[in-house]
Design a protein around this motif. Structure first.
Motif, PDB file in Angstrom:
ATOM      1  N   ASP A  69      -4.092   0.838  -3.596  1.00  0.00           N
ATOM      2  CA  ASP A  69      -3.611   2.087  -3.027  1.00  0.00           C
ATOM      3  C   ASP A  69      -2.080   2.053  -3.009  1.00  0.00           C
ATOM      4  O   ASP A  69      -1.453   2.010  -1.980  1.00  0.00           O
ATOM      5  CB  ASP A  69      -4.224   2.184  -1.627  1.00  0.00           C
ATOM      6  CG  ASP A  69      -3.619   3.282  -0.810  1.00  0.00           C
ATOM      7  OD1 ASP A  69      -3.256   4.305  -1.396  1.00  0.00           O
ATOM      8  OD2 ASP A  69      -3.519   3.083   0.403  1.00  0.00           O
ATOM      9  N   THR A  70      -1.509   1.992  -4.198  1.00  0.00           N
ATOM     10  CA  THR A  70      -0.036   1.961  -4.268  1.00  0.00           C
ATOM     11  C   THR A  70       0.468   3.400  -4.295  1.00  0.00           C
ATOM     12  O   THR A  70      -0.308   4.334  -4.297  1.00  0.00           O
ATOM     13  CB  THR A  70       0.416   1.212  -5.527  1.00  0.00           C
ATOM     14  OG1 THR A  70      -0.344   1.693  -6.621  1.00  0.00           O
ATOM     15  CG2 THR A  70       0.193  -0.270  -5.386  1.00  0.00           C
ATOM     16  N   ASP A  71       1.785   3.538  -4.355  1.00  0.00           N
ATOM     17  CA  ASP A  71       2.346   4.890  -4.332  1.00  0.00           C
ATOM     18  C   ASP A  71       1.914   5.688  -5.542  1.00  0.00           C
ATOM     19  O   ASP A  71       2.239   5.364  -6.668  1.00  0.00           O
ATOM     20  CB  ASP A  71       3.871   4.811  -4.299  1.00  0.00           C
ATOM     21  CG  ASP A  71       4.343   4.501  -2.899  1.00  0.00           C
ATOM     22  OD1 ASP A  71       3.783   5.085  -1.955  1.00  0.00           O
ATOM     23  OD2 ASP A  71       5.243   3.671  -2.757  1.00  0.00           O
ATOM     24  N   ASP A  72       1.155   6.693  -5.288  1.00  0.00           N
ATOM     25  CA  ASP A  72       0.734   7.571  -6.354  1.00  0.00           C
ATOM     26  C   ASP A  72       0.942   8.980  -5.828  1.00  0.00           C
ATOM     27  O   ASP A  72       0.271   9.409  -4.896  1.00  0.00           O
ATOM     28  CB  ASP A  72      -0.742   7.310  -6.673  1.00  0.00           C
ATOM     29  CG  ASP A  72      -1.263   8.233  -7.762  1.00  0.00           C
ATOM     30  OD1 ASP A  72      -0.626   9.280  -8.019  1.00  0.00           O
ATOM     31  OD2 ASP A  72      -2.301   7.913  -8.348  1.00  0.00           O
ATOM     32  N   SER A 116      -5.411   7.572   1.947  1.00  0.00           N
ATOM     33  CA  SER A 116      -5.390   6.228   1.389  1.00  0.00           C
ATOM     34  C   SER A 116      -6.681   6.022   0.611  1.00  0.00           C
ATOM     35  O   SER A 116      -7.678   6.680   0.872  1.00  0.00           O
ATOM     36  CB  SER A 116      -5.318   5.201   2.503  1.00  0.00           C
ATOM     37  OG  SER A 116      -4.002   5.090   2.958  1.00  0.00           O
ATOM     38  N   ARG A 117      -6.629   5.088  -0.305  1.00  0.00           N
ATOM     39  CA  ARG A 117      -7.817   4.866  -1.114  1.00  0.00           C
ATOM     40  C   ARG A 117      -8.757   3.865  -0.450  1.00  0.00           C
ATOM     41  O   ARG A 117      -8.335   2.888   0.121  1.00  0.00           O
ATOM     42  CB  ARG A 117      -7.419   4.369  -2.486  1.00  0.00           C
ATOM     43  CG  ARG A 117      -8.558   4.480  -3.429  1.00  0.00           C
ATOM     44  CD  ARG A 117      -8.302   4.009  -4.827  1.00  0.00           C
ATOM     45  NE  ARG A 117      -6.983   4.179  -5.361  1.00  0.00           N
ATOM     46  CZ  ARG A 117      -6.647   5.164  -6.170  1.00  0.00           C
ATOM     47  NH1 ARG A 117      -7.503   6.102  -6.473  1.00  0.00           N
ATOM     48  NH2 ARG A 117      -5.442   5.199  -6.672  1.00  0.00           N
ATOM     49  N   SER A 155       0.840  -1.181   0.000  1.00  0.00           N
ATOM     50  CA  SER A 155       0.000   0.000   0.000  1.00  0.00           C
ATOM     51  C   SER A 155       0.883   1.241   0.000  1.00  0.00           C
ATOM     52  O   SER A 155       2.100   1.161  -0.005  1.00  0.00           O
ATOM     53  CB  SER A 155      -0.881  -0.048   1.238  1.00  0.00           C
ATOM     54  OG  SER A 155      -1.548   1.154   1.404  1.00  0.00           O
ATOM     55  N   HIS A 156       0.198   2.367   0.046  1.00  0.00           N
ATOM     56  CA  HIS A 156       0.871   3.641   0.145  1.00  0.00           C
ATOM     57  C   HIS A 156       1.932   3.593   1.260  1.00  0.00           C
ATOM     58  O   HIS A 156       1.634   3.156   2.359  1.00  0.00           O
ATOM     59  CB  HIS A 156      -0.181   4.698   0.476  1.00  0.00           C
ATOM     60  CG  HIS A 156       0.384   6.069   0.470  1.00  0.00           C
ATOM     61  ND1 HIS A 156       0.734   6.695  -0.693  1.00  0.00           N
ATOM     62  CD2 HIS A 156       0.689   6.895   1.483  1.00  0.00           C
ATOM     63  CE1 HIS A 156       1.221   7.885  -0.392  1.00  0.00           C
ATOM     64  NE2 HIS A 156       1.204   8.029   0.910  1.00  0.00           N
ATOM     65  N   ARG A 173      -1.846  11.335  -4.663  1.00  0.00           N
ATOM     66  CA  ARG A 173      -2.756  11.016  -3.571  1.00  0.00           C
ATOM     67  C   ARG A 173      -1.988  10.885  -2.266  1.00  0.00           C
ATOM     68  O   ARG A 173      -2.237   9.998  -1.485  1.00  0.00           O
ATOM     69  CB  ARG A 173      -3.487   9.708  -3.844  1.00  0.00           C
ATOM     70  CG  ARG A 173      -4.337   9.738  -5.086  1.00  0.00           C
ATOM     71  CD  ARG A 173      -5.047   8.421  -5.232  1.00  0.00           C
ATOM     72  NE  ARG A 173      -5.905   8.175  -4.076  1.00  0.00           N
ATOM     73  CZ  ARG A 173      -7.200   8.430  -4.062  1.00  0.00           C
ATOM     74  NH1 ARG A 173      -7.792   8.929  -5.102  1.00  0.00           N
ATOM     75  NH2 ARG A 173      -7.903   8.166  -2.985  1.00  0.00           N
ATOM     76  N   SER A 174      -1.060  11.774  -2.059  1.00  0.00           N
ATOM     77  CA  SER A 174      -0.127  11.614  -0.957  1.00  0.00           C
ATOM     78  C   SER A 174      -0.806  11.558   0.412  1.00  0.00           C
ATOM     79  O   SER A 174      -0.425  10.778   1.267  1.00  0.00           O
ATOM     80  CB  SER A 174       0.905  12.733  -0.991  1.00  0.00           C
ATOM     81  OG  SER A 174       0.220  13.967  -1.053  1.00  0.00           O
TER      82      SER A 174
END
Ligand SMILES: *[C@@H]1O[C@H](CO)[C@@H](O)[C@H](O)[C@H]1NC(C)=O
Ligand SMILES: *[C@@H]1O[C@H](CO)[C@@H](O)[C@H](O)[C@H]1NC(C)=O
Ligand SMILES: *[C@@H]1O[C@H](CO)[C@@H](O)[C@H](O)[C@H]1NC(C)=O
Ligand SMILES: *[C@@H]1O[C@H](CO)[C@@H](O)[C@H](O)[C@H]1NC(C)=O
Ligand SMILES: *[C@@H]1O[C@H](CO)[C@@H](O)[C@H](O)[C@H]1NC(C)=O
Ligand SMILES: *[C@@H]1O[C@H](CO)[C@@H](O)[C@H](O)[C@H]1NC(C)=O
Ligand SMILES: *[C@@H]1O[C@H](CO)[C@@H](O)[C@H](O)[C@H]1NC(C)=O
Length: 542
Positions: A290-293, A300-301, A178-179, A296-297
């Motif tokens: 919800d990977t590193d994007d 979380s998605r 995830s993030h 969308r810092s």
């Protein structure tokens, strides 16, 4: 001529005529496929995973876990059952779990097996103890890698009830980061509580799965909050069919996989089976991971924010194969496309044992999802609806968002103001590219721009099809597997060498070489065999 020879000749003739009639194709036997190694298990096989780096195979069978090397020699083995259990009792890992019901020795069917290389662990979830999961060492599956529950931590049933607690109820899952790199488990399991065919009758008060087991959840795989779904953003990490519509949504999960930055879950809704034989019951759901994007810092998605589903229909009116059995993504060169592009290949069946292969372009899936979200933001419509089986209350629907122009990211994955899970109302359709009785599993590869399809069957055969660019079958081969046991729906290539395919039958794990080119003595023999694995005379001078 003796009668028996005559019989054989006419039978042979009949068989020939029949196969020509059926497929109008040449079927060759065995030689293009060869079993390299086999590992037999006394109990029934359940699952397997292959580690691309060590090339080890982890194999789960009823009551046993095996660790095998790349040539299927046993390195370690551990027993996981039978254990004293009762589906009406909490897992013994729950502190002070008392239970008045008699516990009996119960077989442990493995429901989920997945590798987390970064943590060096093998996740294994069984049917006993309410679908309890544990993390074992990848170096030695005999060792539990992470003590769970940890001493002194608070344990809730929701952290224990993860996989389906019944031999026949489905579970699928996958591990992702995830993030911020936090390890996460996406898991989907058939509901086995009150009202389902899996729940013991007359025990409604003892339904331990009712409140605590969503159909789909994202859970933590961090040792500090292992298996909880109360992770940021809490409550939105679960997808739970409302109690009053469970009967209309008997979800049976086929496979969960990652493709690009999305996860897909392939599902059948068994509530529809038998009612309308002509209706497709297969569903493809997509969830944005919800990977590193970078965009969308902060947040979380949410699972339900990006969830969207559509039907998959193999065949057309009057000739629909309505139940998905096996699915696999593959990049292939089809039609006149410039280069290989992603497709989803599925084996679908209908009552009576007839089955077919259909291929869906991933670009079509992606485009429909964007269209669906765009249409939903234009207000209520008949093409896309809010999936109200999971929304508390009623009345949620697509709303007119006025003049907002949705960004690509929002069309793909939803956004805070478009946060409901959605269902596209029309299925994505594809014509069958191959029809035969008893297909059970599929794996697809692109070999020198030729699509090669491998199919397992319920009668213990492995078929290899070579396809033309228009996806019609050019050639096929068949291999008989030991004991004629049915092939399990998950088959995978050796991640470090696609010339080998791993597959599982009821009591065997097999490593099959899928190209045996040495057997062709000349270039013309090889060419006439039409085997894409044997490109001797092509431009690459193989
Ligand atoms: C697997 O183990 C067997 C027995 O120890 C050994 O002979 C074989 O070479 C091993 N295979 C690989 C790929 O390491
Ligand atoms: C795996 O661990 C078990 C239990 O700790 C031990 O008995 C066994 O020797 C180990 N096997 C290997 C191959 O390290
Ligand atoms: C189960 O419940 C039904 C209806 O409530 C009742 O008729 C039946 O006798 C019960 N069976 C058992 C084994 O208790
Ligand atoms: C997937 O996410 C990574 C990390 O954010 C990004 O670099 C990559 O472009 C994404 N890939 C696709 C196909 O969207
Ligand atoms: C979106 O709406 C357009 C225009 O009505 C329609 O042609 C299209 O099929 C719809 N697509 C989806 C996936 O809802
Ligand atoms: C496959 O097709 C692509 C695009 O047509 C081409 O660039 C590539 O060289 C081909 N590869 C092989 C192995 O033929
Ligand atoms: C596919 O192509 C082959 C050879 O070009 C042709 O014979 C066949 O009819 C085509 N099949 C379909 C379904 O278009």
């Amino acid at each position: 001529m003796s009668p028996s020879t005559a019989d054989r000749t006419s039978l042979g003739l009949l068989a020939t005529v029949f196969s020509v009639f059926l497929t109008a194709l040449q079927t060759r036997t065995a030689d293009a496929l060869q079993i390299q190694q086999a590992f037999a298990t006394p109990s029934r096989t359940n699952n397997f995973v292959v580690d691309a780096v060590s090339r080890r195979v982890y194999l789960a069978a009823v009551n046993s876990l095996y660790q095998l090397n790349a040539t299927l020699s046993r390195e370690a083995e551990t027993r996981t059952g039978p254990v004293l259990d009762n589906p009406l009792c909490h897992a013994p890992q729950l502190p002070q779990a008392m239970c008045e019901h008699q516990k009996t020795l119960t077989d442990n069917h493995n429901k989920l097996l997945a590798l987390d290389r970064e943590q060096g662990v093998l996740l294994a979830c069984g049917s006993v103890y309410q679908g309890f999961c544990e993390l074992r060492s990848m170096d030695n599956v005999s060792r539990v890698a992470v003590k769970f529950p940890q001493d002194g931590t608070t344990v809730f049933p929701s952290m224990l009830n993860i996989a389906a607690n019944h031999e026949d109820a489905s579970t699928v899952g996958l591990i992702f980061r995830s993030h911020g790199g936090a390890p996460r488990l996406l898991v989907a399991a058939t509901f086995t509580g009150m009202g389902s065919e899996y729940f013991p009758k007359n025990h409604s008060k003892e339904d331990l799965r009712f409140e605590n087991t969503p159909e789909i959840a994202i859970r933590s795989l961090n040792t500090k909050d292992l298996f909880t779904y109360n992770i940021n953003p809490s409550e939105d990490n679960v997808f739970k069919i409302k109690q009053e519509v469970k009967q209309k949504n008997k979800l049976s999960f086929v496979h969960a996989f990652v493709h690009k930055n999305y996860s897909y879950i392939a599902i059948n809704n068994d509530a529809n089976t038998g009612l309308k034989e002509s209706q497709p019951n297969s569903i493809l759901a997509r969830i944005c991971l919800d990977t590193d994007d970078p965009r969308r810092s902060a947040e979380s998605r949410k699972l339900t924010e990006s969830y969207i589903q559509m039907g998959l229909q193999c065949g057309s009116d009057g000739n629909i194969y309505n139940r998905l059995l096996s699915i696999c993504p593959a990049d292939i060169s089809a039609h006149s496309a410039a280069g290989p592009e992603p497709y989803l290949f599925g084996v679908f069946a209908r009552t009576g044992g007839q089955s077919a292969v259909c291929a869906f372009r991933v670009a079509d899936v992606e485009e429909r999802i964007r269209q669906g979200r765009r249409n939903c933001s234009n207000g209520p419509n008949s093409d896309v609806q809010v999936l109200d089986s999971v929304i508390q209350g009623s009345g949620a629907q697509c709303e007119l968002k006025g003049a907002i122009k949705l960004q690509e990211e929002q069309l793909n994955c939803g956004a805070a103001h478009l946060q409901h899970p959605l269902a596209l109302m029309r299925p994505l359709r594809a014509p069958p590219i191959y029809e035969a009785p008893g297909l059970s599993s599929i794996a697809v590869d692109n070999v020198h721009n030729r699509t090669v399809v491998f199919l397992g069957t319920s009668r213990g055969r492995l078929r290899k099809l070579s396809l033309l660019a228009n996806l019609s079958v050019a050639n096929q081969w068949s291999l008989r597997l030991p004991a004629n046991e049915p092939v399990h729906h998950i088959m995978t290539f050796d991640p470090s060498d696609h010339n080998y395919l791993y597959l599982m039958t009821t009591h065997h794990f097999l490593r099959v070489q899928v190209s045996v080119c040495g057997l062709y003595n000349s270039c013309s023999e090889c060419l006439s065999a039409g085997d894409a694995h044997c490109g001797w005379c092509t431009l690459e001078k193989r």
